[in-house]
Scaffold this active site. Structure first.
Site, PDB file in Angstrom:
ATOM      1  N   HIS A 155      23.747  -7.640  94.045  1.00 19.60           N
ATOM      2  CA  HIS A 155      22.362  -7.403  93.636  1.00 19.60           C
ATOM      3  C   HIS A 155      22.335  -6.387  92.504  1.00 19.60           C
ATOM      4  CE1 HIS A 155      23.077  -4.078  96.547  1.00 19.60           C
ATOM      5  NE2 HIS A 155      22.333  -3.390  95.695  1.00 19.60           N
ATOM      6  N   HIS A 202      18.420  -7.630 100.082  1.00 11.59           N
ATOM      7  CA  HIS A 202      17.841  -7.730  98.734  1.00 11.59           C
ATOM      8  C   HIS A 202      18.788  -8.475  97.808  1.00 11.59           C
ATOM      9  CE1 HIS A 202      20.356  -4.259  98.486  1.00 11.59           C
ATOM     10  NE2 HIS A 202      19.786  -3.640  97.481  1.00 11.59           N
ATOM     11  N   HIS A 217      21.457   0.214  88.660  1.00  9.57           N
ATOM     12  CA  HIS A 217      22.838  -0.111  89.030  1.00  9.57           C
ATOM     13  C   HIS A 217      23.020  -1.594  89.285  1.00  9.57           C
ATOM     14  CE1 HIS A 217      21.333   0.250  93.300  1.00  9.57           C
ATOM     15  NE2 HIS A 217      22.209  -0.718  93.525  1.00  9.57           N
ATOM     16  N   HIS A 249      22.596   3.765 103.293  1.00 15.82           N
ATOM     17  CA  HIS A 249      21.175   3.676 102.972  1.00 15.82           C
ATOM     18  C   HIS A 249      20.354   3.462 104.238  1.00 15.82           C
ATOM     19  CE1 HIS A 249      21.840   3.448  98.710  1.00 15.82           C
ATOM     20  NE2 HIS A 249      22.564   2.356  98.803  1.00 15.82           N
ATOM     21  N   TYR A 258      28.175   5.226  95.094  1.00 13.14           N
ATOM     22  CA  TYR A 258      27.710   5.027  93.718  1.00 13.14           C
ATOM     23  C   TYR A 258      28.606   5.778  92.754  1.00 13.14           C
ATOM     24  CZ  TYR A 258      23.262   3.087  95.254  1.00 13.14           C
ATOM     25  OH  TYR A 258      22.292   2.302  95.809  1.00 13.14           O
ATOM     26  N   GLU A 268      27.673   0.187  92.124  1.00 14.84           N
ATOM     27  CA  GLU A 268      27.751   0.453  93.567  1.00 14.84           C
ATOM     28  C   GLU A 268      28.736  -0.529  94.186  1.00 14.84           C
ATOM     29  OE1 GLU A 268      24.432  -0.978  96.066  1.00 14.84           O
ATOM     30  OE2 GLU A 268      24.618   0.797  97.327  1.00 14.84           O
TER      31      GLU A 268
END
Lengths: 310, 108
Positions: A155, A202, A217, A249, A258, A268
């Site tokens: 993503h 996501h 990112h 997260h 990251y 990431e």
């Protein structure tokens, strides 16, 4: 299999300041496979377990950031139907002939309300993951999985203006769902939207920024949280600048690290999280729990994570 | 070769080797809250102005350092290396933290 329409984030085109440094980073360190250099000097990469020819394109220029991102859609009919819907939404659609982008069928392109350039395509040459398609076994030859042991592009998070309008576009036009969002506790204003076209938490996300068309990112999937720690070992060994060390997260529940490429573009690598189904209600986080939403192992907000974009 | 870098606003100094960028040296001052950015010349948060002295630089994003900037010594600390003793001013996002003296930090 019911997954049709928009399939996945298939290509991210990143601007780099120095191609030699970028090649060492994305190829030698991260372990992506360089599949091609074109006549303009752009360099193409794939992760080992992707079947399409490439997913990352690097272009050397004098600015960091992202040129465009592209989603792969199920077939040509999807492309035609989405073109009508994009136009009905009010965005201009540009046609790009097959072959203009290497190994790629025709594309359509539009500029999102956030200022980002998005492309859709239905065809890209498939070169496989080295295992073949009949009795493939499970494990590629030594050296295919290497570096950070990245399985695939997953993503991107992009920064820009009008992110509510972007969310409307992705949900109403491209049939994405909003899996999660982060809002301001006091005003209720939307700060980040997380949008899924699959069973991933996501496929694309947008963070509100004062400037249009910024890059936060690009993210790559690893096999396990243990592999995230092993990637962190390599990141430390090779002095790759870290933005946020290993953490988890709250939003999406991914185990993450990251770091930056040599041109300052954030990358990431992550693993885990949950399976998202489109009938799940949208999860809402607000800034009263910002630390927990963003980095749930120490609940600390990092200014750099909110302010550093390319 | 090691040089001395002076922060024009506070008078503080730090040593910085010629192969070490000006940001790495500044970080050794140990000031809390310097928002270190990408360290790759892409994000612009560590922008400085070289008031006196000579530097060498690596490539930086034109989004943050224009040709006029570069000619005037306004560069990104993470991509600038000392070639003499340097006096610099911090002009990027990190200014508020770098220029905060210990007294101001205690009073805050």
């Amino acid at each position: 299999m019911a997954l049709r329409g928009v399939l996945r984030l298939g290509e991210v085109a990143i601007r780099v300041l120095d191609m030699a440094e970028a090649r060492q980073h994305y190829g030698d360190r991260m372990g992506l496979h360089e599949v091609m250099e074109d006549a303009k000097g752009q360099v193409y990469y794939k992760a080992w377990d992707e079947h399409d020819h490439h997913s990352i394109v690097l272009r050397q220029t004098d600015r960091a950031g992202m040129d465009y991102f592209a989603f792969k859609v199920f077939d040509d009919a999807t492309l035609d139907s989405l073109e009508k819907r994009i136009k009905a939404f009010g965005l201009a659609v540009e046609h790009i002939d097959a072959g203009v982008y290497p190994k790629s069928g025709r594309r359509i392109q539009c500029v999102l309300p956030s200022g980002h350039t998005m492309q859709l395509y239905a065809h890209k040459e498939q070169i496989g993951n080295s295992l073949g398609y009949r009795n493939p076994g499970t494990t590629p030859d030594e050296g295919v999985i290497r570096g950070f042991r990245i399985n695939r592009l997953d993503h991107a998070l992009l920064g820009g203006i009008n992110i509510d309008e972007n969310a409307k576009f992705f949900t109403e036009v491209l049939d994405f769902n909003m899996s999660e969002k982060l809002i301001d506790h006091d005003s209720g204003a939307t700060l980040v939207v997380f949008l899924s076209c699959s069973i991933k938490p996501h496929d694309i996300a947008f963070v509100l920024q004062p400037e249009a068309n910024k890059f936060h990112h690009v993210s790559f999937l690893l096999e396990s949280a243990h592999d995230v720690i092993k990637a962190a070992d390599m990141i430390g060994k090779y002095r790759i600048p870290v933005d946020v060390g290993p953490n988890r997260h709250g939003i999406t529940r991914g185990a993450t690290i990251y770091y930056y490429d040599p041109s300052g573009n954030r990358n990431e690598v992550f693993a885990e999280g949950y399976i998202y189904y489109p009938d799940t209600p949208t999860i809402v986080w607000d800034t009263s729990e910002l630390g927990n939403a963003v980095f749930a192992q120490d609940n600390v907000v990092r200014a750099s994570f909110l302010e550093v974009l390319t | 070769m090691r040089y001395t870098v002076t922060l024009a606003e506070t008078g503080e100094t730090y040593p910085c080797g010629e192969t070490e960028n000006l940001l790495e040296g500044m970080l050794r001052l140990g000031k809390k809250g310097i928002p270190v950015g990408c360290r790759g010349g892409g994000c612009g948060v560590c922008k400085i102005e070289v008031v006196s002295g000579n530097i060498t630089t690596k490539v930086m994003s034109r989004d943050h350092v224009s040709e006029e900037d570069q000619a005037a010594g306004r560069v990104l600390a993470c991509r600038a290396f000392p070639a003499s003793d340097i006096t610099l001013r911090v002009i990027g996002l990190m200014k508020k933290n770098v220029c905060r003296t210990k007294t101001q930090a205690l009073a805050a």
